[in-house]
Design a protein around this motif. Structure first.
Motif, PDB file in Angstrom:
ATOM      1  N   ALA A  29       5.240 -14.394 -39.586  1.00 18.78           N
ATOM      2  CA  ALA A  29       4.379 -14.686 -40.726  1.00 18.78           C
ATOM      3  C   ALA A  29       3.629 -13.412 -41.069  1.00 18.78           C
ATOM      4  CB  ALA A  29       3.389 -15.813 -40.408  1.00 18.78           C
ATOM      5  N   PRO A  30       3.376 -13.087 -42.283  1.00 18.63           N
ATOM      6  CA  PRO A  30       3.820 -13.909 -43.429  1.00 18.63           C
ATOM      7  C   PRO A  30       5.323 -13.781 -43.725  1.00 18.63           C
ATOM      8  CG  PRO A  30       2.744 -11.922 -44.181  1.00 18.63           C
ATOM      9  CD  PRO A  30       2.641 -11.893 -42.693  1.00 18.63           C
ATOM     10  N   VAL A  31       5.957 -12.784 -43.108  1.00 21.24           N
ATOM     11  CA  VAL A  31       7.392 -12.642 -43.379  1.00 21.24           C
ATOM     12  C   VAL A  31       8.168 -13.331 -42.267  1.00 21.24           C
ATOM     13  CG1 VAL A  31       9.253 -11.016 -43.828  1.00 21.24           C
ATOM     14  CG2 VAL A  31       6.895 -10.402 -44.430  1.00 21.24           C
ATOM     15  N   PRO A  32       8.949 -14.333 -42.589  1.00 22.70           N
ATOM     16  CA  PRO A  32       9.718 -15.037 -41.553  1.00 22.70           C
ATOM     17  C   PRO A  32      10.667 -14.071 -40.854  1.00 22.70           C
ATOM     18  CG  PRO A  32       9.867 -16.172 -43.661  1.00 22.70           C
ATOM     19  CD  PRO A  32       9.260 -14.856 -43.920  1.00 22.70           C
ATOM     20  N   HIS A  33      10.791 -14.252 -39.551  1.00 19.10           N
ATOM     21  CA  HIS A  33      11.687 -13.387 -38.790  1.00 19.10           C
ATOM     22  C   HIS A  33      12.434 -14.236 -37.777  1.00 19.10           C
ATOM     23  CE1 HIS A  33      13.174 -10.067 -36.335  1.00 19.10           C
ATOM     24  NE2 HIS A  33      12.903  -9.261 -37.389  1.00 19.10           N
ATOM     25  N   PRO A  34      13.738 -14.119 -37.686  1.00 18.58           N
ATOM     26  CA  PRO A  34      14.519 -15.002 -36.777  1.00 18.58           C
ATOM     27  C   PRO A  34      14.206 -14.773 -35.277  1.00 18.58           C
ATOM     28  CG  PRO A  34      15.910 -13.307 -37.776  1.00 18.58           C
ATOM     29  CD  PRO A  34      14.592 -13.220 -38.463  1.00 18.58           C
ATOM     30  N   HIS A  35      13.775 -13.543 -34.985  1.00 17.26           N
ATOM     31  CA  HIS A  35      13.517 -13.271 -33.555  1.00 17.26           C
ATOM     32  C   HIS A  35      12.039 -13.065 -33.304  1.00 17.26           C
ATOM     33  CE1 HIS A  35      17.781 -13.010 -33.338  1.00 17.26           C
ATOM     34  NE2 HIS A  35      17.831 -11.926 -34.106  1.00 17.26           N
ATOM     35  N   ALA A  36      11.229 -13.875 -33.960  1.00 16.29           N
ATOM     36  CA  ALA A  36       9.782 -13.735 -33.833  1.00 16.29           C
ATOM     37  C   ALA A  36       9.330 -13.894 -32.366  1.00 16.29           C
ATOM     38  CB  ALA A  36       9.095 -14.762 -34.724  1.00 16.29           C
ATOM     39  N   ALA A  37       9.900 -14.867 -31.689  1.00 18.58           N
ATOM     40  CA  ALA A  37       9.516 -15.134 -30.291  1.00 18.58           C
ATOM     41  C   ALA A  37       9.879 -13.938 -29.400  1.00 18.58           C
ATOM     42  CB  ALA A  37      10.212 -16.392 -29.800  1.00 18.58           C
ATOM     43  N   ASP A  38      11.092 -13.392 -29.621  1.00 16.62           N
ATOM     44  CA  ASP A  38      11.517 -12.211 -28.857  1.00 16.62           C
ATOM     45  C   ASP A  38      10.579 -11.053 -29.092  1.00 16.62           C
ATOM     46  OD1 ASP A  38      14.659 -12.871 -28.055  1.00 16.62           O
ATOM     47  OD2 ASP A  38      13.947 -13.854 -29.908  1.00 16.62           O
ATOM     48  N   GLN A  39      10.197 -10.913 -30.375  1.00 14.67           N
ATOM     49  CA  GLN A  39       9.286  -9.817 -30.732  1.00 14.67           C
ATOM     50  C   GLN A  39       7.964  -9.977 -29.981  1.00 14.67           C
ATOM     51  OE1 GLN A  39       9.197 -10.281 -35.008  1.00 14.67           O
ATOM     52  NE2 GLN A  39      10.512  -8.447 -35.317  1.00 14.67           N
ATOM     53  N   ALA A  40       7.455 -11.230 -29.995  1.00 14.76           N
ATOM     54  CA  ALA A  40       6.157 -11.496 -29.348  1.00 14.76           C
ATOM     55  C   ALA A  40       6.227 -11.182 -27.849  1.00 14.76           C
ATOM     56  CB  ALA A  40       5.762 -12.960 -29.553  1.00 14.76           C
ATOM     57  N   VAL A  41       7.305 -11.591 -27.211  1.00 14.17           N
ATOM     58  CA  VAL A  41       7.456 -11.351 -25.774  1.00 14.17           C
ATOM     59  C   VAL A  41       7.552  -9.862 -25.491  1.00 14.17           C
ATOM     60  CG1 VAL A  41       9.022 -11.671 -23.816  1.00 14.17           C
ATOM     61  CG2 VAL A  41       8.455 -13.590 -25.298  1.00 14.17           C
ATOM     62  N   ALA A  42       8.357  -9.173 -26.324  1.00 17.30           N
ATOM     63  CA  ALA A  42       8.504  -7.729 -26.146  1.00 17.30           C
ATOM     64  C   ALA A  42       7.169  -7.037 -26.340  1.00 17.30           C
ATOM     65  CB  ALA A  42       9.540  -7.188 -27.131  1.00 17.30           C
ATOM     66  N   THR A  43       6.415  -7.533 -27.304  1.00 16.38           N
ATOM     67  CA  THR A  43       5.092  -6.973 -27.579  1.00 16.38           C
ATOM     68  C   THR A  43       4.193  -7.126 -26.351  1.00 16.38           C
ATOM     69  OG1 THR A  43       5.339  -7.585 -29.888  1.00 16.38           O
ATOM     70  CG2 THR A  43       3.101  -7.082 -29.129  1.00 16.38           C
ATOM     71  N   ALA A  44       4.226  -8.319 -25.791  1.00 10.61           N
ATOM     72  CA  ALA A  44       3.382  -8.595 -24.624  1.00 10.61           C
ATOM     73  C   ALA A  44       3.723  -7.623 -23.499  1.00 10.61           C
ATOM     74  CB  ALA A  44       3.595 -10.041 -24.185  1.00 10.61           C
ATOM     75  N   ARG A  45       5.004  -7.439 -23.274  1.00 14.76           N
ATOM     76  CA  ARG A  45       5.421  -6.497 -22.222  1.00 14.76           C
ATOM     77  C   ARG A  45       4.883  -5.101 -22.505  1.00 14.76           C
ATOM     78  NH1 ARG A  45       9.495  -7.975 -18.863  1.00 14.76           N
ATOM     79  NH2 ARG A  45      10.752  -9.745 -19.484  1.00 14.76           N
ATOM     80  N   ALA A  46       5.078  -4.685 -23.740  1.00 11.86           N
ATOM     81  CA  ALA A  46       4.631  -3.337 -24.101  1.00 11.86           C
ATOM     82  C   ALA A  46       3.122  -3.214 -23.963  1.00 11.86           C
ATOM     83  CB  ALA A  46       5.074  -3.031 -25.530  1.00 11.86           C
ATOM     84  N   MET A  47       2.424  -4.295 -24.326  1.00 11.15           N
ATOM     85  CA  MET A  47       0.966  -4.274 -24.237  1.00 11.15           C
ATOM     86  C   MET A  47       0.512  -4.120 -22.791  1.00 11.15           C
ATOM     87  SD  MET A  47      -0.004  -7.140 -27.103  1.00 11.15           S
ATOM     88  CE  MET A  47      -1.799  -7.066 -26.943  1.00 11.15           C
ATOM     89  N   VAL A  48       1.220  -4.837 -21.934  1.00  6.83           N
ATOM     90  CA  VAL A  48       0.885  -4.747 -20.503  1.00  6.83           C
ATOM     91  C   VAL A  48       1.084  -3.306 -20.043  1.00  6.83           C
ATOM     92  CG1 VAL A  48       1.617  -5.452 -18.189  1.00  6.83           C
ATOM     93  CG2 VAL A  48       1.412  -7.144 -20.020  1.00  6.83           C
ATOM     94  N   ALA A  49       2.201  -2.737 -20.457  1.00  5.30           N
ATOM     95  CA  ALA A  49       2.500  -1.356 -20.061  1.00  5.30           C
ATOM     96  C   ALA A  49       1.471  -0.408 -20.651  1.00  5.30           C
ATOM     97  CB  ALA A  49       3.899  -0.986 -20.551  1.00  5.30           C
ATOM     98  N   ALA A  50       1.081  -0.675 -21.891  1.00  4.40           N
ATOM     99  CA  ALA A  50       0.122   0.189 -22.572  1.00  4.40           C
ATOM    100  C   ALA A  50      -1.259   0.107 -21.914  1.00  4.40           C
ATOM    101  CB  ALA A  50       0.033  -0.211 -24.059  1.00  4.40           C
ATOM    102  N   LEU A  51      -1.592  -1.086 -21.491  1.00  4.09           N
ATOM    103  CA  LEU A  51      -2.899  -1.249 -20.827  1.00  4.09           C
ATOM    104  C   LEU A  51      -2.919  -0.460 -19.531  1.00  4.09           C
ATOM    105  CD1 LEU A  51      -5.661  -2.668 -21.025  1.00  4.09           C
ATOM    106  CD2 LEU A  51      -4.735  -4.478 -19.566  1.00  4.09           C
ATOM    107  N   ALA A  52      -1.785  -0.531 -18.780  1.00  3.93           N
ATOM    108  CA  ALA A  52      -1.693   0.219 -17.537  1.00  3.93           C
ATOM    109  C   ALA A  52      -1.868   1.700 -17.809  1.00  3.93           C
ATOM    110  CB  ALA A  52      -0.323  -0.041 -16.878  1.00  3.93           C
TER     111      ALA A  52
END
Lengths: 562, 221
Positions: A438-461
């Motif tokens: 949202a606002p732009v529909p994306h078929p792999h939104a869930a994958d994106q969110a999970v990948a983001t979370a991983r990257a965020m964890v790495a970035a925080l470290a």
């Protein structure tokens, strides 16, 4: 411009041709009239000549001496000498005397052949039969065209006792007299029209009489039926407008007078005029070309500058300004262009700013669909991230430093979220709410969110390593991710609104984030079962079983992301 | 052109008895132009065709009629008719000289610079028309018809003429200065006959010179 110049050239060409044709026509008409006048002058000159001869002959007939001479059987030698003495009085070189019946008595010309007397006899017969006081006609004597006149010798009047026959040559001198008056070339021709016309006398300056005869031989053929009308005859390669006049001849074959005027000579003044017209036309054409060229420069240069400017603006360069030092429409256009560029730059700045205040995707969505309240149902993956104990930490440092640290953290995280196609919905203190799909529909939104979370964890470290190096306390966060159908749209008042999503799913994401604080789960990222189901690529998750969350009647299956 | 041809103009009554004692016939002429106006100065003559018919010779002595004088720079008579062999006198009754001449075939002669008071004469022995002129005064013209017969007449202002002649066959000739050629026809005249013959003639225009007014004789315009 070329078209314009071509058009001018065409118009001038047409004018030139028309002027040329008109002058030719006018010249022809003028010559035709002149030839008509010339013909009359010629006939009149002949008549005058005949009158002069007749008058002379009449005086001669009244001569005192001639009657006593005729009283006796005439002595031919005496008669001839008498006639010879008359020649100077009368102005005729050839004087002959005939009886009342037309029999030859004497002549000033001893070589006059009997057949050459026939025309005189013919005239005497005509005069006798019609009771005329004189008769005249044309004949060729000694190869020369002559006008013949017979007048009676009265003894006394009206008793005809004898006839005088006079001749006057219609020769080159006569032709030249006609030419002096009429300005026309005069030629006398004998012989049949269609074959072998012979030039008797002419004013035309030609190299040889034979050539002239030949020229007339070909020319007269066309003019057989055209006596009294004009035709174009080429003599020695030069065009002459020609009028043929027939002369009735007493002794056979036709005689023809050709009155001519050189077309070249007649057209000479018109040609001069045409040259002037041509010169003016060319000058005008040149001037028009120069004017067109300079006009083209005047117009096309600024237009080209404007086009280049438009190109730069199109490529996003709003800094350029166009300067045209002119007051006309193009100057106004340049000013309008500058205003437009300024407007575009302003809009771009606003859009840029909008992208900073809201996420670029939302800004784009707002710009695309306009700003209006209301939303739509959407399946969205919501990511909630919250710093733990940051409030406590921040209380131990100056507010500026706390804000700087927060911004540093948020900047890192936001960059990662956006890099993964996420949209920052809002910052809630030290918490981040991000949307995927949202606002732009994306078929792999869930994958994106999970990948983001991983990257965020790495970035925080990474950030923590930096902080440690700075000798500061590390940061810790929790992330909750849920995928659910929510209402997405603009919410707020008419004057101030936010693009956001609302629904149970949002709350669940927040709750999931809260669950990371519980040590039992031993994870900083918790995914709802809906998110895990929505993954297109399986992720390394660990089921945490079912939990009941606050505000939710049913327990939900949750997973940890390791 | 010729005068209307005589269709039925035949004078026949009785056969002429020859010789003396026969009663002469009389022939009257009415000569008109094409407009019907009387023609003066026309000459009609009967020329005998019978060889035996006697033709009286003219008397040698001239009668006063046979005189063509010049007066006031004109011929006194425009037309004169004489029988061949007649002497005609030409008295100059003027105050100026004349130069009489004729270039006619019948008689060529001249009286060069002919003084006033002179009265020359000529015997005209050949028949024909003699046109008389003056080499000094162009306008002067006179016609003298010399005929081989004593039977002739001249029309007056009335256009009429009368010939009295013995019976016999004749050639009638009609002459006039303005006729291109004489009109001729044959006829027989009966004893004691009295016939009338009408002619309608076509005359040429009168081409005589109009005499210029004499400045001495007239007033100034």
């Amino acid at each position: 411009m070329l078209l314009l110049v071509g058009l001018i050239a065409l118009v001038q060409g047409v004018v030139y041709v028309l002027v040329s044709q008109a002058s030719q026509r006018s010249a022809m008409e003028h010559i035709r009239q002149n030839l008509g006048v010339g013909a009359r002058v010629f006939q009149q000159s002949l008549q005058e000549r005949i009158e002069t001869l007749s008058t002379g002959a009449r005086l001669m007939a009244e001569d005192y001496a001639i009657k006593p001479l005729l009283m006796r059987e005439p002595d031919v030698a005496t008669l001839r000498s008498t006639l010879y003495s008359f020649t100077t009085r009368v102005g005729s070189d050839l004087i002959s005397l005939f009886t009342a019946e037309g029999d030859f008595l004497a002549s000033t010309d001893p070589k006059l052949r009997p057949e050459e007397l026939a025309p005189f006899r013919q005239l005497i017969d005509t005069a006798t039969q019609s009771d005329l006081e004189r008769a005249s006609g044309y004949a060729v004597l000694h190869g020369q065209l002559q006008v013949l006149v017979v007048v009676p010798l009265y003894a006394p009047r009206p008793q005809v006792a004898a006839w005088f026959g006079l001749a006057y040559p219609i020769d080159r001198a006569f032709a030249q007299k006609i030419q002096e008056v009429s300005q026309l070339e005069v030629t006398f021709l004998s012989g049949a029209v269609t074959e072998d016309p012979r030039v008797l006398a002419t004013t035309v300056a030609a190299p040889g009489g034979a050539e002239l005869s030949a020229a007339f031989a070909t020319a007269t053929v066309d003019a057989v039926a055209a006596d009294g009308t004009t035709s174009l005859v080429r003599l020695a390669g030069k065009p002459y407008v020609t009028r043929f006049e027939p002369l009735p001849r007493l002794d056979g074959g036709p005689i023809r007078i050709a009155l001519q005027r050189s077309l070249t000579a007649e057209l000479a003044p018109a040609r001069a005029l045409e040259r002037v017209v041509l010169g003016i036309a060319l000058a005008a054409l040149l001037a028009a070309s120069l004017a067109a060229w300079s006009l083209a420069r005047e117009v096309s240069r600024p237009v080209q500058a404007l086009a280049a400017h438009t190109g730069r603006v199109g490529r996003g360069d709003y800094t350029a300004r166009i300067t045209l030092d002119r007051e006309d429409e193009l100057g106004q256009l340049a000013t309008a262009f500058n205003d437009m560029t300024a407007g575009l730059a302003e809009r771009d700045r606003v859009r840029d700013l909008l992208g900073k205040v809201v996420s670029p995707e939302i800004a784009a969505q707002l710009l695309r669909s306009g700003v209006a309240l209301g939303g739509e149902d959407r399946v969205v993956t919501i990511l909630f991230c919250d710093l733990r104990n940051f409030t406590g930490q921040s209380e131990r440092m100056p507010p500026q430093e706390a804000l700087a640290l927060l911004n540093r953290y948020l900047d890192r995280m936001s960059t990662i979220i956006e890099a993964h196609g996420g949209v920052i919905d809002k910052y809630i203190g030290d918490a981040i709410m991000a949307l995927f799909g949202a606002p732009v529909p994306h078929p792999h939104a869930a994958d994106q969110a999970v990948a983001t979370a991983r990257a965020m964890v790495a970035a925080l470290a990474e950030l923590n390593r930096e902080l440690a190096a700075e000798g500061r306390a590390p940061l810790a966060f929790g992330i909750g991710i849920n995928t659910a159908e929510v209402v997405a749209g603009n919410m707020g008042s008419k004057t101030r609104l936010n693009y956001t999503v609302i629904g149970d799913g949002v709350n669940l994401a927040a709750r999931l984030e809260s669950l990371t604080r519980e040590p039992i789960h031993a994870t900083s990222v918790i995914l709802s079962d809906a998110t895990v189901q929505a993954l297109s690529q399986p992720a390394p998750t660990r089921s945490l079983g079912r939990v009941t969350v606050k505000g939710k009647a049913e327990s939900v299956q949750i997973h940890a992301l390791d | 052109m010729r005068v209307s041809r005589l269709h039925a103009f035949v004078l026949l009554v009785l056969l002429a008895t020859r010789g003396f004692g026969a009663t002469p016939g009389t022939l009257s002429f009415q000569i008109r132009d094409t407009k019907g106006a009387p023609v003066a100065d026309a000459v009609v003559a009967l020329i005998p065709l019978d060889a035996a018919a006697p033709v009286a010779a003219p008397t040698p002595a001239a009668t006063p009629a046979h005189e063509i004088g010049q007066q006031n720079e004109e011929f006194q008579r425009y037309v004169t008719v004489v029988q061949a062999g007649t002497r005609v006198h030409f008295p100059n009754q003027d105050k100026v000289q004349h130069h009489l001449y004729s270039l006619s075939k019948a008689k060529k002669f001249e009286f060069a610079l002919y003084n006033p008071g002179q009265a020359e004469s000529v015997v005209f022995d050949v028949s024909g028309t003699v046109t008389l002129g003056c080499n000094i005064h162009d306008w002067m013209v006179a016609y003298l018809y010399v005929l081989p017969t004593p039977y002739f007449a001249q029309s007056g202002a009335s256009g009429d003429a009368v010939i009295t002649a013995p019976p016999g066959r004749y050639r009638l000739e009609l002459m006039h200065p303005r006729l291109p050629a004489p009109l001729k026809e044959e006829l027989s005249l009966a004893e004691g006959a009295a016939a009338t013959r009408a002619f309608s003639v076509t005359l040429k225009p009168d081409r005589r010179i109009r005499r210029a007014p004499d400045p001495k004789a007239g007033s100034y315009r």
